[in-house]
Design an enzyme around this catalytic site. Structure first.
Site, PDB file in Angstrom:
ATOM      1  N   ASP A 166       0.814  -1.224   0.000  1.00  0.00           N
ATOM      2  CA  ASP A 166       0.000   0.000   0.000  1.00  0.00           C
ATOM      3  C   ASP A 166       0.847   1.273   0.000  1.00  0.00           C
ATOM      4  O   ASP A 166       0.485   2.258  -0.643  1.00  0.00           O
ATOM      5  CB  ASP A 166      -0.898   0.035   1.244  1.00  0.00           C
ATOM      6  CG  ASP A 166      -1.963  -1.039   1.206  1.00  0.00           C
ATOM      7  OD1 ASP A 166      -2.265  -1.521   0.108  1.00  0.00           O
ATOM      8  OD2 ASP A 166      -2.484  -1.387   2.284  1.00  0.00           O
TER       9      ASP A 166
HETATM   10  P1  NAP Z   1       1.002  -4.130   3.122  1.00  0.00           P
HETATM   11  O1  NAP Z   1       0.301  -3.127   2.287  1.00  0.00           O
HETATM   12  O2  NAP Z   1       0.246  -4.802   4.214  1.00  0.00           O
HETATM   13  O3  NAP Z   1       1.621  -5.227   2.142  1.00  0.00           O
HETATM   14  C1  NAP Z   1       2.441  -6.251   2.599  1.00  0.00           C
HETATM   15  C2  NAP Z   1       2.853  -7.094   1.405  1.00  0.00           C
HETATM   16  O4  NAP Z   1       3.845  -8.010   1.863  1.00  0.00           O
HETATM   17  C3  NAP Z   1       1.731  -7.902   0.807  1.00  0.00           C
HETATM   18  O5  NAP Z   1       1.415  -7.415  -0.458  1.00  0.00           O
HETATM   19  C4  NAP Z   1       2.265  -9.358   0.747  1.00  0.00           C
HETATM   20  O6  NAP Z   1       2.110  -9.864  -0.582  1.00  0.00           O
HETATM   21  C5  NAP Z   1       3.737  -9.200   1.096  1.00  0.00           C
HETATM   22  N1  NAP Z   1       4.220 -10.292   1.952  1.00  0.00           N
HETATM   23  C6  NAP Z   1       3.609 -10.910   2.976  1.00  0.00           C
HETATM   24  N2  NAP Z   1       4.374 -11.872   3.500  1.00  0.00           N
HETATM   25  C7  NAP Z   1       5.526 -11.873   2.786  1.00  0.00           C
HETATM   26  C8  NAP Z   1       6.721 -12.638   2.838  1.00  0.00           C
HETATM   27  N3  NAP Z   1       6.890 -13.623   3.745  1.00  0.00           N
HETATM   28  N4  NAP Z   1       7.704 -12.365   1.954  1.00  0.00           N
HETATM   29  C9  NAP Z   1       7.564 -11.385   1.021  1.00  0.00           C
HETATM   30  N5  NAP Z   1       6.437 -10.620   0.929  1.00  0.00           N
HETATM   31  C10 NAP Z   1       5.437 -10.871   1.801  1.00  0.00           C
HETATM   32  O7  NAP Z   1       2.301  -3.500   3.813  1.00  0.00           O
HETATM   33  P2  NAP Z   1       2.870  -2.011   3.833  1.00  0.00           P
HETATM   34  O8  NAP Z   1       3.209  -1.548   2.460  1.00  0.00           O
HETATM   35  O9  NAP Z   1       3.938  -2.055   4.865  1.00  0.00           O
HETATM   36  O10 NAP Z   1       1.650  -1.099   4.297  1.00  0.00           O
HETATM   37  C11 NAP Z   1       1.157  -1.074   5.623  1.00  0.00           C
HETATM   38  C12 NAP Z   1      -0.357  -1.078   5.645  1.00  0.00           C
HETATM   39  O11 NAP Z   1      -0.804  -1.153   7.005  1.00  0.00           O
HETATM   40  C13 NAP Z   1      -0.956   0.176   5.052  1.00  0.00           C
HETATM   41  O12 NAP Z   1      -2.183  -0.095   4.432  1.00  0.00           O
HETATM   42  C14 NAP Z   1      -1.211   1.027   6.286  1.00  0.00           C
HETATM   43  O13 NAP Z   1      -2.194   2.009   6.119  1.00  0.00           O
HETATM   44  C15 NAP Z   1      -1.644  -0.051   7.270  1.00  0.00           C
HETATM   45  N6  NAP Z   1      -1.505   0.455   8.623  1.00  0.00           N
HETATM   46  C16 NAP Z   1      -0.267   0.618   9.153  1.00  0.00           C
HETATM   47  C17 NAP Z   1      -0.151   1.242  10.378  1.00  0.00           C
HETATM   48  C18 NAP Z   1       1.196   1.512  10.986  1.00  0.00           C
HETATM   49  O14 NAP Z   1       1.236   2.211  11.982  1.00  0.00           O
HETATM   50  N7  NAP Z   1       2.274   1.005  10.444  1.00  0.00           N
HETATM   51  C19 NAP Z   1      -1.272   1.646  11.075  1.00  0.00           C
HETATM   52  C20 NAP Z   1      -2.522   1.433  10.495  1.00  0.00           C
HETATM   53  C21 NAP Z   1      -2.623   0.844   9.275  1.00  0.00           C
HETATM   54  P3  NAP Z   1       2.097 -11.453  -0.850  1.00  0.00           P
HETATM   55  O15 NAP Z   1       0.984 -12.002  -0.017  1.00  0.00           O
HETATM   56  O16 NAP Z   1       1.866 -11.607  -2.320  1.00  0.00           O
HETATM   57  O17 NAP Z   1       3.446 -11.979  -0.439  1.00  0.00           O
END
Ligand code: NAP
Length: 455
Positions: free
Chosen positions: A382
């Site tokens: 994301d």
């Molecule tokens: P993400 O959007 O959750 O994407 C994570 C990606 O990692 C997935 O597309 C997945 O694809 C891949 N993945 C999972 N396991 C894996 C593995 N073992 N090896 C390689 N790839 C793997 O992560 P992000 O970009 O870090 O974004 C964070 C999200 O959390 C955002 O939507 C944000 O708004 C939300 N959020 C975060 C917080 C915060 O404080 N950090 C708070 C609220 C909301 P595959 O399944 O194809 O592998």
């Protein structure tokens, strides 16, 4: 004795504040935790000296059970499970504040109406934080898989909250309140915490946890006034304001108002991607990816939740050192909400030994992508999705993103076609300059190391 107790509380409060200050930099953060922990030990031990405190056996038993459980779970918890652990400990704080209020309400000997009002307000906030945090824990732990959404939900929630307020007012209005009113007040407040949290999607749980953290702080501060306990007032206020700032930071980084997080049911669907994007994904092998980076001038690495799941940080750092040996400039770019809580990626990279001066925030690095030969996205989704910039209909529209797509080449490491936490498709994966490097993050990093060593 009273002077000694107050002095100890002053020392404890100073340790909390200095500890929090040290937590603001990754260099001093570990020390900050120790300082704040020492403050908590002082505040806990001095309780034994309070007049009229005779249940030493029970107090020791409670400290042993609580401390033992916290020590064990703290040692055992995986980095990826940290948000739910914070949820449950946070909730305990709210529950403890509510329990103090319950005892004081049952005793009923308040110095004046203000203290009674504070006790009731703290009980309400603490109860909501306690039961809401329990639901947040269950969702993040995977115990509760679906978000419960039904008709007139907000209205029903409002009625339950209104009921808790009415019984709260009854408690404030009576000198020695009856057991029934106290029971109904707590039952409705606890039910409201559960009902308010049930419809919120898993993706928003970290924001909700941070909000409950702020509420817990407020509840503890209120009960601190009731008990005349300076350490509780100061610690509660510090936690309340820190939690409020953190909640605001997350909402801002996702470009969504808090009302949208709490009431929209965003991310309740989860799972597979829910949008389709034109184009095809083009695959690349580890050998080609490794040579692209080894012969680059500048590489920017964007870690995300997937890197945490794969525990790939140590191998990635090893790979980076090999690139640096070949004269490549490598930087890490961290989005404020990458992973599942703020600072998630920074902690993992620090754990792997990555120096802090190689880690850059979004504002610091976003202008550099255009000069980068390769942006290596590992387990992030994301936070690099360009639709946040371009598609007003997208649920993540307006969220600031890392400009990975501006790099000359983009390599995305992920296991397959899994969506990010928001559940939407990522346009970045379909761009002409993007190549997909499929596999588990740690496994892929291992292959990249092998390949780069052979060049
Ligand atoms: P993400 O959007 O959750 O994407 C994570 C990606 O990692 C997935 O597309 C997945 O694809 C891949 N993945 C999972 N396991 C894996 C593995 N073992 N090896 C390689 N790839 C793997 O992560 P992000 O970009 O870090 O974004 C964070 C999200 O959390 C955002 O939507 C944000 O708004 C939300 N959020 C975060 C917080 C915060 O404080 N950090 C708070 C609220 C909301 P595959 O399944 O194809 O592998």
């Amino acid at each position: 004795m009273d002077a000694l107790i107050q002095l100890s509380y002053f020392v404890a409060a100073a340790l909390f504040i200095l500890g929090l200050k040290r937590m603001s930099s990754p260099v001093t953060a570990r020390g900050g935790i120790v300082w704040a922990g020492a403050g908590m030990v002082v505040a806990t031990l001095i309780t034994f000296l309070w007049p009229d405190m005779h249940n030493y056996g029970l107090m020791t038993l409670a400290i042993a059970i609580g401390g033992g459980l916290a020590w064990y779970t703290g040692k055992k918890v995986a980095m990826t499970d940290m948000p739910q652990m914070i949820a449950i400990y946070n909730g305990m704080g709210g529950g403890a504040a509510a329990a103090i209020a319950a005892v004081e309400l049952l005793k009923g000997d308040f110095a004046n109406g203000t203290f009674q009002t504070l006790a009731v307000a703290g009980a309400l906030i603490g109860s909501v934080a306690f039961s809401g945090s329990a639901i947040a824990f269950a969702k993040l732990q995977g115990i509760m898989k679906k978000s419960l959404i039904y008709g007139n939900q907000q209205l029903i929630n409002l009625l339950v909250f209104g009921g808790a307020i009415i019984f709260g007012l009854i408690l404030i209005g009576s000198d020695v309140p009856g057991g029934f009113a106290i029971f109904m007040f707590f039952a409705l407040a606890l039910a409201f915490g559960v009902m308010m949290t049930l419809p919120i999607g898993g993706a928003d749980m970290p924001v909700v946890i941070s909000l409950y953290n702020a509420l817990t702080g407020l509840a503890v501060a209120f009960e601190g006034f009731v008990l005349g306990n300076a350490a509780m007032i100061i610690a509660g206020t510090v936690v309340g304001s820190a939690g409020t700032l953190l909640t605001q930071l997350m909402a801002k980084a996702m470009n969504r108002p808090l009302s949208n997080v709490l009431f929209s049911g965003f991310g309740a669907a989860g799972g597979e991607a829910i949008e389709s994007v034109e184009g095809t994904m083009k695959e690349v092998g580890a050998m080609d990816a490794a040579s692209m980076m080894a012969y680059a001038n500048k590489v920017i690495i964007i870690p995300g939740y997937g890197m945490a799941v794969a525990q790939a940080q140590h191998k990635i750092w090893e790979f980076v050192q090999l690139l640096e040996d070949k004269g490549v400039e490598v930087k890490f770019a961290i989005h404020p909400v990458a992973g599942r809580m703020p600072g998630h990626m920074n902690v993992l990279l620090a754990e792997a030994g990555v120096p802090y001066d190689k880690i850059y925030d979004l504002d610091e690095i976003n202008n550099e992508f255009a000069q980068a030969d390769v942006a290596l996205v590992i387990g992030a989704n994301d936070v690099v999705n360009p639709v946040a910039r371009t598609d007003p209909n997208s649920p993540i529209y307006g969220m600031p993103i890392l400009n990975a797509d501006y790099a000359h080449n983009v390599i995305c490491v992920k296991r397959g076609k899994g969506a990010g936490f928001s559940g939407i498709e990522n346009q970045l994966f379909f761009l002409d300059n993007t190549r997909m490097l499929y596999g588990d993050g740690q496994e892929v990093a291992g292959k990249l190391i092998t390949e780069v060593k052979q060049l």
